[in-house]
Design an enzyme around this catalytic site. Structure first.
Site, PDB file in Angstrom:
ATOM      1  N   LYS A  19       0.861  -1.183   0.000  1.00  0.00           N
ATOM      2  CA  LYS A  19       0.000   0.000   0.000  1.00  0.00           C
ATOM      3  C   LYS A  19       0.897   1.231   0.000  1.00  0.00           C
ATOM      4  O   LYS A  19       1.962   1.224   0.646  1.00  0.00           O
ATOM      5  CB  LYS A  19      -0.860  -0.052   1.269  1.00  0.00           C
ATOM      6  CG  LYS A  19      -1.971   0.974   1.388  1.00  0.00           C
ATOM      7  CD  LYS A  19      -2.757   0.727   2.688  1.00  0.00           C
ATOM      8  CE  LYS A  19      -3.937   1.657   2.852  1.00  0.00           C
ATOM      9  NZ  LYS A  19      -4.701   1.394   4.088  1.00  0.00           N
TER      10      LYS A  19
ATOM     11  N   SER B  81      -9.651   1.233   3.183  1.00  0.00           N
ATOM     12  CA  SER B  81      -8.842   2.064   2.321  1.00  0.00           C
ATOM     13  C   SER B  81      -7.823   1.285   1.492  1.00  0.00           C
ATOM     14  O   SER B  81      -7.356   1.789   0.481  1.00  0.00           O
ATOM     15  CB  SER B  81      -8.098   3.101   3.165  1.00  0.00           C
ATOM     16  OG  SER B  81      -7.217   2.462   4.067  1.00  0.00           O
TER      17      SER B  81
ATOM     18  N   SER C 103      -9.705  -1.281   7.247  1.00  0.00           N
ATOM     19  CA  SER C 103      -9.120  -1.029   5.919  1.00  0.00           C
ATOM     20  C   SER C 103      -8.428  -2.212   5.274  1.00  0.00           C
ATOM     21  O   SER C 103      -8.058  -2.128   4.101  1.00  0.00           O
ATOM     22  CB  SER C 103      -8.141   0.144   5.990  1.00  0.00           C
ATOM     23  OG  SER C 103      -8.842   1.359   6.029  1.00  0.00           O
TER      24      SER C 103
END
Lengths: 97, 470
Positions: free
Chosen positions: B73, B148, B172
């Site tokens: 990420k 996310s 997330s």
């Protein structure tokens, strides 16, 4: 019930050091009020006798030796993302009149 | 179709010289190029990845993850590409050091090939809050992948690499795993170092792992877990490690969370969860109805504490030390306010403002302290529940992946996507989403939760559950 006025939003923006456009002030006054209204459901919860939680795993005051450790980074490497430097120092705008 | 062998097998073949790291890296990079339409990736670290692969092939190949490509990420500091957290304010940021967990993975021979998209600063549940673009769900391009960590989840769903890293502050990792049909693991708070990860809510932030199977995730977790002098909240790893022995579901007491099965749960998700729970029961697990009465308050607690911590953590983006800096301001104060106006997206501003409000004088007790105290109530109720049962089970999300744009104009509706995941972060316990079914072509995940520090036990039962669910 919390209803944020335009002035409230502008005051918060000032505390948070963010400029907002006029449209954003209106938008945030609506949206933030709705969010605060939602979280206000906590106001009726009985929490008598309960302590507050800051840290969930119970660690307190994690100590280490106060010694300099060399991670091998050159100062210029650590400063490479700084917008403005002068002699390995950060250069910022004028602060006082 | 399975593109990659199990991670342990890939690494074993690289160690034995049967597979070359350079080929694995090229295979991953080629699949990233081929899948560009899904917009899962912000940037590749191709040049550095190729160099590292050559080093592995030249003899540095004895690691437990030798030659295994992975995707991080874009809120992990990694060499070889910018670290932007999908935000305009960090555009161009060139990490001067790497995240501890990235260093640990690299020390075992893993190779980061790309940085994945996210909601900017990990604020969101769909990747629609990315300052750059929205990632598409690999099962239906008109839907979100969740967030996310939507880019990381999609990367694993599309098998761009055998595993990916995310973060999990309020769901997330688990929520996008559920939306994309992969395994998503959120550890006990503190089990993995957050050093070198862009901070969001520091009392909640954890490192998430995405993989295709729980066994793959175990190996990655085993490499990353444990104390780090650069993150003083880290806890000791389990001496037995996180590669688990085969476990039976027989006799395991699993509590079905009543509050998550009630109103608000979509019928198609309920059906999948009930079928999955029935399969666990058939395999010998004892399913017990469990209530944590304060769970419906968890989202309100979260949306006070998280923005409060966000407003504090994002105060460092002032345009003076790194990131975007407004150059035409007349003085320092205007440099701050204009930098933050231009550099932050809507959701970051929204959370900073909420956080500033609940922390401000006159409101601190009514909002922030009250939320911290209700947090204690949740922790106590979880402790009570874990006296009756070994694990908790329930849905991850109230719905399957929603349409792009469906919640975009209503921030509160978007926050509700986290309603079944935030409590795990508030309590600090580990949780996992494993695929348990498909409804109308869209994946549904099952959430399993264990007490703090029972990560090994949770992974073991997740392997057993995965076996009966697929």
């Amino acid at each position: 019930m919390a209803k944020l006025t335009r002035d409230d939003v502008l005051h918060l923006a000032q505390l948070a050091r963010i400029s907002l456009s006029d449209d954003e002030v209106d938008e945030f006054s609506e949206e933030l009020s709705a969010i605060l209204q939602y979280v206000e459901q906590l106001s009726n919860v009985d929490v008598s006798g309960l302590q507050l939680t800051n840290q969930v795993t119970g660690l307190t005051n994690v100590m280490r030796e106060d010694v300099v450790k060399d991670y091998g980074y050159a100062p210029q490497e650590l400063l490479k993302n700084v917008p403005k430097t002068k002699d390995s120092q950060l250069r910022v705008k004028r602060m006082i009149g | 179709m399975t593109v990659w062998d199990p991670i342990a097998d890939i690494a074993a073949k690289v160690r034995q010289g049967e597979l070359k790291a350079v080929d694995l890296v090229e295979k991953s990079l080629a699949s990233i190029t081929k899948a560009e339409e899904y917009k899962a990736i912000i940037a590749t670290t191709a040049e550095r990845a190729r160099k590292r692969a050559q080093q592995v092939d030249a003899g540095d190949n004895q690691g437990r993850l030798a030659g295994v490509p992975f995707i991080a990420k874009d809120n992990f500091l990694v060499f070889g590409a910018e670290t932007t957290a999908a935000s305009n304010i960090l555009k161009g940021f060139d990490a001067p050091y790497q995240s501890t967990v990235i260093n640990r993975l690299e020390a075992e021979g893993a190779i980061c090939v790309a940085k994945a998209n996210l909601d900017a600063f990990a604020h969101g549940a769909s990747t629609e809050n990315s300052d750059f673009f929205t990632t598409l769900n690999s099962h239906d391009k008109t839907r979100v992948p969740g967030g996310s960590s939507g880019g990381s989840a999609t990367s694993v769903a599309l098998e761009l690499a055998p595993f990916a890293l995310g973060t999990d502050t309020g769901g997330s990792t688990r929520q996008p795993a559920s939306f994309t049909g992969v395994v998503g693991y959120k550890p006990t708070y503190g089990l993995m170092s957050r050093s070198g990860i862009v901070a969001m809510g520091s009392s909640l932030d954890t490192v998430g792992t995405f993989a295709r199977t729980v066994e793959d995730a175990e190996l990655v977790i085993d490499v990353m877990a444990g104390t780090d002098e650069l993150d003083s909240t880290t806890i000791e790893r389990d001496p037995a490690g996180y590669i688990t022995d085969p476990t039976d579901l027989k006799g395991k007491r699993i509590g079905l969370i009543r509050e998550y099965m009630g109103e608000g749960l979509a019928d198609n998700v309920r059906e999948q969860i009930e079928q999955a729970v029935a399969k666990l029961r058939e395999a010998g697990a004892e399913i017990i109805d469990v209530s944590l009465p304060s769970l419906p308050l968890a989202l309100a607690v979260y949306y006070i504490l998280c923005p409060a911590e966000v407003s504090s953590n994002l105060s460092r983006y002032d345009g003076q030390r790194y990131g975007f800096s407004c150059s035409d301001a007349k003085d320092l104060s205007e440099s701050y306010t204009r930098t933050r106006e231009i550099g932050f997206g809507k959701e970051a501003k929204r959370r900073i403002m909420i956080g500033t409000y609940v922390l401000s004088s006159g409101y601190y007790d009514a909002y922030y302290k009250k939320a911290q105290t209700v947090r204690t109530k949740l922790i106590n109720e979880a402790a009570e529940a874990f006296k009756q049962v070994d694990f908790l089970v329930g849905p991850v999300t109230p719905t399957v992946a929603f349409k792009i744009g469906e919640n975009a104009s209503n921030p509160l509706a978007m926050y509700l996507a986290d309603v079944m995941t935030v409590a795990v972060n508030l309590i600090g316990v580990p949780g996992i989403s494993i695929p348990c079914g498909v409804s109308g072509g869209l994946p549904v995940g099952l959430q399993l939760i264990a007490p703090q520090r029972a990560d090994r036990e949770l992974l073991a039962i997740a392997v057993a559950a995965e076996r009966v669910l697929t």
